[in-house]
Motif scaffolding. Structure first.
Motif, PDB file in Angstrom:
ATOM      1  N   ARG A 648       0.854  -1.198   0.000  1.00  0.00           N
ATOM      2  CA  ARG A 648       0.000   0.000   0.000  1.00  0.00           C
ATOM      3  C   ARG A 648       0.884   1.240   0.000  1.00  0.00           C
ATOM      4  N   GLU A 649       0.351   2.322  -0.571  1.00  0.00           N
ATOM      5  CA  GLU A 649       1.065   3.599  -0.624  1.00  0.00           C
ATOM      6  C   GLU A 649       0.112   4.722  -0.281  1.00  0.00           C
ATOM      7  N   THR A 650       0.650   5.815   0.261  1.00  0.00           N
ATOM      8  CA  THR A 650      -0.140   7.031   0.447  1.00  0.00           C
ATOM      9  C   THR A 650       0.100   7.955  -0.743  1.00  0.00           C
ATOM     10  N   MET A 651      -0.982   8.429  -1.325  1.00  0.00           N
ATOM     11  CA  MET A 651      -0.903   9.385  -2.436  1.00  0.00           C
ATOM     12  C   MET A 651      -1.901  10.502  -2.165  1.00  0.00           C
ATOM     13  N   ASN A 652      -1.386  11.593  -1.555  1.00  0.00           N
ATOM     14  CA  ASN A 652      -2.241  12.709  -1.162  1.00  0.00           C
ATOM     15  C   ASN A 652      -3.351  12.207  -0.239  1.00  0.00           C
ATOM     16  N   GLU A 653      -4.607  12.363  -0.654  1.00  0.00           N
ATOM     17  CA  GLU A 653      -5.717  11.957   0.212  1.00  0.00           C
ATOM     18  C   GLU A 653      -6.119  10.499   0.020  1.00  0.00           C
ATOM     19  N   TYR A 654      -5.361   9.774  -0.799  1.00  0.00           N
ATOM     20  CA  TYR A 654      -5.685   8.377  -1.097  1.00  0.00           C
ATOM     21  C   TYR A 654      -4.702   7.416  -0.431  1.00  0.00           C
ATOM     22  N   ILE A 655      -5.171   6.204  -0.220  1.00  0.00           N
ATOM     23  CA  ILE A 655      -4.299   5.067   0.028  1.00  0.00           C
ATOM     24  C   ILE A 655      -4.464   4.131  -1.163  1.00  0.00           C
ATOM     25  N   VAL A 656      -3.345   3.820  -1.821  1.00  0.00           N
ATOM     26  CA  VAL A 656      -3.377   2.980  -3.016  1.00  0.00           C
ATOM     27  C   VAL A 656      -3.092   1.538  -2.602  1.00  0.00           C
ATOM     28  N   PHE A 657      -4.021   0.657  -2.915  1.00  0.00           N
ATOM     29  CA  PHE A 657      -3.869  -0.764  -2.639  1.00  0.00           C
ATOM     30  C   PHE A 657      -3.270  -1.434  -3.869  1.00  0.00           C
ATOM     31  N   ARG A 658      -2.067  -1.982  -3.722  1.00  0.00           N
ATOM     32  CA  ARG A 658      -1.418  -2.703  -4.823  1.00  0.00           C
ATOM     33  C   ARG A 658      -1.832  -4.170  -4.731  1.00  0.00           C
ATOM     34  N   LEU A 659      -2.632  -4.594  -5.682  1.00  0.00           N
ATOM     35  CA  LEU A 659      -3.243  -5.919  -5.633  1.00  0.00           C
ATOM     36  C   LEU A 659      -2.789  -6.784  -6.798  1.00  0.00           C
ATOM     37  N   LEU A 660      -2.686  -8.072  -6.563  1.00  0.00           N
ATOM     38  CA  LEU A 660      -2.395  -9.033  -7.623  1.00  0.00           C
ATOM     39  C   LEU A 660      -3.606  -9.938  -7.786  1.00  0.00           C
ATOM     40  N   MET A 661      -4.260  -9.850  -8.955  1.00  0.00           N
ATOM     41  CA  MET A 661      -5.381 -10.744  -9.234  1.00  0.00           C
ATOM     42  C   MET A 661      -4.853 -12.156  -9.438  1.00  0.00           C
ATOM     43  N   VAL A 662      -5.468 -13.119  -8.770  1.00  0.00           N
ATOM     44  CA  VAL A 662      -5.040 -14.512  -8.877  1.00  0.00           C
ATOM     45  C   VAL A 662      -6.240 -15.390  -9.211  1.00  0.00           C
ATOM     46  N   ASP A 663      -5.970 -16.452  -9.896  1.00  0.00           N
ATOM     47  CA  ASP A 663      -6.983 -17.452 -10.243  1.00  0.00           C
ATOM     48  C   ASP A 663      -6.815 -18.620  -9.273  1.00  0.00           C
ATOM     49  N   ILE A 664      -7.673 -18.684  -8.247  1.00  0.00           N
ATOM     50  CA  ILE A 664      -7.586 -19.734  -7.242  1.00  0.00           C
ATOM     51  C   ILE A 664      -8.356 -20.950  -7.735  1.00  0.00           C
ATOM     52  N   GLN A 665      -7.698 -22.083  -7.759  1.00  0.00           N
ATOM     53  CA  GLN A 665      -8.312 -23.301  -8.270  1.00  0.00           C
ATOM     54  C   GLN A 665      -9.401 -23.797  -7.319  1.00  0.00           C
ATOM     55  N   THR A 666     -10.241 -24.679  -7.829  1.00  0.00           N
ATOM     56  CA  THR A 666     -11.428 -25.111  -7.085  1.00  0.00           C
ATOM     57  C   THR A 666     -11.080 -25.799  -5.770  1.00  0.00           C
ATOM     58  N   ASP A 667      -9.896 -26.415  -5.690  1.00  0.00           N
ATOM     59  CA  ASP A 667      -9.528 -27.064  -4.429  1.00  0.00           C
ATOM     60  C   ASP A 667      -9.057 -26.058  -3.393  1.00  0.00           C
ATOM     61  N   ARG A 668      -8.986 -24.755  -3.795  1.00  0.00           N
ATOM     62  CA  ARG A 668      -8.633 -23.646  -2.911  1.00  0.00           C
ATOM     63  C   ARG A 668      -7.218 -23.739  -2.366  1.00  0.00           C
ATOM     64  N   LYS A 669      -6.374 -24.564  -2.958  1.00  0.00           N
ATOM     65  CA  LYS A 669      -5.009 -24.731  -2.457  1.00  0.00           C
ATOM     66  C   LYS A 669      -3.972 -24.069  -3.356  1.00  0.00           C
TER      67      LYS A 669
END
Length: 702
Positions: A648-669
């Protein structure tokens, strides 16, 4: 052969009216193109218009027309205007010389042609075409030192034109470059000795035998070239080399001319039949090139059979053109080194990038001329640099730390970014720059994706990242290392994990903090533990701790007191070795779930690489920024997705969430990487993130 004034030739009427010599001698003409772009009242004072592309004709019986034709870029539209202006020759050797304009006026000027409006953002200080300049000393071909009538004094005529030797290269010029580098660049261009060099082999150019590295230190020259389809049989120490590919034969001849005894060539000095030997030698790439006296770059060669231009008379070369105007001889300067690198076969190959970057000095052999670049200066045969200020600077530690020369005198084309204390860059930025440049290059074998970058990773470890790298990502910035982006569809490479840039073919753009990492940013980093498998155990690679902004602890769902932890499940380590070989990561961190909206193209249909969508959290529209990286990401927009919070970063009045989209398989592992995004949340609305159900959980990232 050169273009000369033929018997009975005269200038055409248009070329007589151009008055090009005044362009080259007017003190204000160095800014002529800038004035034109800015549209001032005198915008065309230092510009000559030849008319539109559709109107312009170049006549074969006019020597100036022939030269202008040679230096003109290829037009894309018939309506473009053909403009002639003067620029500093300084810019052609990557020099900036950010000193007073009076000092700049002492550099020679050259004529350039630009098409207006340009099809790309034209940069005056990074020329991308040929040019013409007044010959420095005397009539081309005349061995006397008689000055041309009206020639300027050397004090006002630095980096003027130089006539190329049509019979080959001038060894005296090359040796003067080397002598100047050795004498003036103690802090930047010294060869680096490493113990690992004792393990390498060399070619003795006199006996033509492959020999062990001799006792103590020695001068050897390295060769950087494109292999092509040639298959090199294994060569052992003691082997006598019979017939070799022409580029290697010519390199041997050139090393002899330089008065050196040893040559390092990968195909001969690495036993191509032994994988264990190849692996050890790849681990020495940084030491091999940093330890070389100089490196020969076969820039024009398409394969090892091409040969070296200007060393081998059988290799085709391009003529230097010249003409005489008002008693002064002008010569063409040939394309710049940077221009040739990015269009050459050598410049497109992955392995060659580190070979030039890590070498203290390189000779680039092209069909146009020979270029020289060390870590402090760039030279070429067509420019007389002996009186040039930037070519006679003394680069010791005191100068480097005081002057910040890379900003003042230019960064060159492929200079080592790590030499000299003042060149210590912001390390994540430097890693990103190098990786991006490398990722544009191609390789024959997918499994070499990291091997061909290993020398640069070794240099980064020595200078910036002491903890090293894991699958090509810096351990000390591993969270940001995972955030690289692709800006197009990418082909998956086998043998690498999905989260490593090496697992995908094509350009990669590592991400860095938008405004640098400050103390407030360190306070809001999320809970994150990234580990890897090492035989039968898990070892920690990277960690950050969830803290909080003092005025936001009660509203920040990511702050430690507010986090929810999923119960850990026992991990089966019976297949840990396989997980290690496949590059699996064991990640325990904050996961979010929400639905990004689908991207809607602008009404005008223009293509946007940097895109913005949003998501709705607790009734609030929260902006999402991301970079287009192919249809895999686009197809997931509009549906619920899982994200790992990496930073996460602070940018003026914002907090920027740096996220990585992931494809979680059906077994959730097990999960696979998709793409990074940035969620921009107002500090006053931090509580809405609760709607994304933040929870600390554990997954395996494949």
């Amino acid at each position: 052969m050169r273009a000369e004034i033929r018997p009975g030739e005269t200038l055409c009427k248009r070329c007589e009216r151009l008055d090009v010599t005044s362009l080259l001698q007017t003190t204000g003409s160095e800014n002529g193109f800038k004035n034109f772009k800015n549209g001032g009242s005198d915008a065309r004072r230092d510009i000559r218009s030849l008319g539109s592309v559709a109107e312009v004709a170049f006549f074969d019986d006019c020597p100036v027309c022939r030269c202008l034709f040679i230096i003109s870029p290829t037009p894309e539209q018939s309506s473009q205007e053909v403009l002639l202006f003067a620029s500093l020759t300084l810019y052609r050797v990557k020099g900036l010389d950010a000193t007073a304009s009076g000092a700049k006026s002492q550099y020679a000027k050259c004529l350039q042609v630009v098409l207006w409006p340009p099809s790309f953002d034209f940069n005056l200080e990074d020329p991308s075409s040929d040019a013409m300049c007044i010959l420095e000393d005397c009539w081309e071909g005349d061995q006397t030192t008689e000055k041309l009538d009206g020639a300027m004094d050397k004090e006002e005529f630095r980096l003027g034109g130089r006539a190329l030797d049509s019979r080959g290269y001038s060894l005296d010029i090359f040796k003067s470059w080397l002598e100047r580098c050795e004498r003036l660049h103690p802090a930047t261009c010294q060869r680096l000795w490493a113990e690992g060099l004792k393990e390498i082999s060399l070619v003795d150019v006199h006996s033509r035998k492959v020999v062990k590295y001799p006792e103590g230190e020695c001068d050897y020259v390295a060769l950087s070239y494109v292999w092509g389809d040639i298959q090199q049989p294994p060569v052992e120490i003691g082997s006598t080399l019979e017939e070799l590919p022409q580029t290697i034969e010519d390199a041997i001849s050139f090393v002899k001319e330089l008065g050196k005894r040893y040559l390092w060539v990968d195909s001969l000095c690495i036993n191509q039949g032994r994988e264990d030997h190849k692996s050890r030698q790849i681990g020495l790439m940084c030491s091999i090139y940093q330890g070389a006296y100089a490196t020969i770059v076969a820039l024009s060669g398409r394969s090892s059979t091409t040969g070296l231009p200007r060393v081998n008379p059988q290799v085709e070369t391009y003529d230097q053109f010249s003409c005489v105007i008002d008693g002064k001889r002008l010569v063409t300067l040939m394309p710049t080194l940077s221009q040739l690198i990015w269009v050459s076969p050598w410049g497109s190959r992955a392995w060659t990038f580190q070979e030039a970057l890590l070498s203290p000095r390189c000779f680039y052999f092209t069909q146009h001329q020979v270029y020289f670049e060390c870590n402090a200066m760039t030279c070429c045969e067509s420019l007389e640099e002996s009186q040039s200020h930037i070519h006679n600077l003394y680069w010791d530690d005191a100068f480097i730390n005081k002057e910040k020369p890379e900003a003042k005198y230019g960064k060159g084309v492929l200079r080592n970014p790590f030499v000299g204390e003042s060149r210590r860059p912001e390390r994540l930025v430097e890693y990103g720059n190098l990786l991006t440049l490398y990722s544009y290059r191609a390789m024959t074998n997918d499994y070499d994706a990291i091997n061909a970058f290993s020398g640069i990773l070794q240099a980064l470890t020595q200078n910036l990242y002491p903890k090293g790298f894991f699958w090509g990502l810096p351990i000390e910035h591993f969270n940001f290392g995972l955030m690289w982006t692709a800006r197009s569809e990418a082909r998956r490479r086998s043998g690498f994990p999905s989260w490593s840039w090496a697992g995908w073919e094509g350009p990669r753009w590592p991400q860095v903090p938008d405004d640098g990492v400050d103390e407030k940013d360190l306070l809001i980093q999320p809970y994150l533990r990234i580990s890897h498998f090492n035989n039968d155990k898990i070892e920690l690679l990277f960690e950050s701790e969830s803290k909080y902004l003092e005025d936001a602890i009660s509203t920040d769902p990511i702050a430690s007191p507010n986090l929810h932890f999923e119960a850990d499940k026992a991990l089966d380590l019976s297949n840990a070795l396989q997980l290690k070989l496949l590059g699996f990561l064991h990640i325990k961190g904050v996961f979010l779930r929400f639905t990004p909206c689908k991207y809607v193209p602008p009404a005008n249909g223009s293509w946007q690489e940097d895109r913005q969508v949003s998501t709705t959290l607790k009734g609030q529209q929260i902006p999402i920024l991301y970079v287009y990286s192919g249809e895999e990401l686009e197809s997931r927009l509009g549906r619920v997705q899982d994200f790992i919070l990496l930073a996460r970063e602070t940018m003026n009045e914002y907090i920027v969430f740096r996220l990585l989209m992931v494809d979680i398989q059906t077994d959730r592992k097990v999960a696979y990487r998709v793409a990074p995004i940035k969620l921009w949340v107002l500090k006053s609305l931090l509580s809405v993130v609760e709607d994304a159900t933040p929870i600390v959980r554990t997954i395996l990232l494949a």
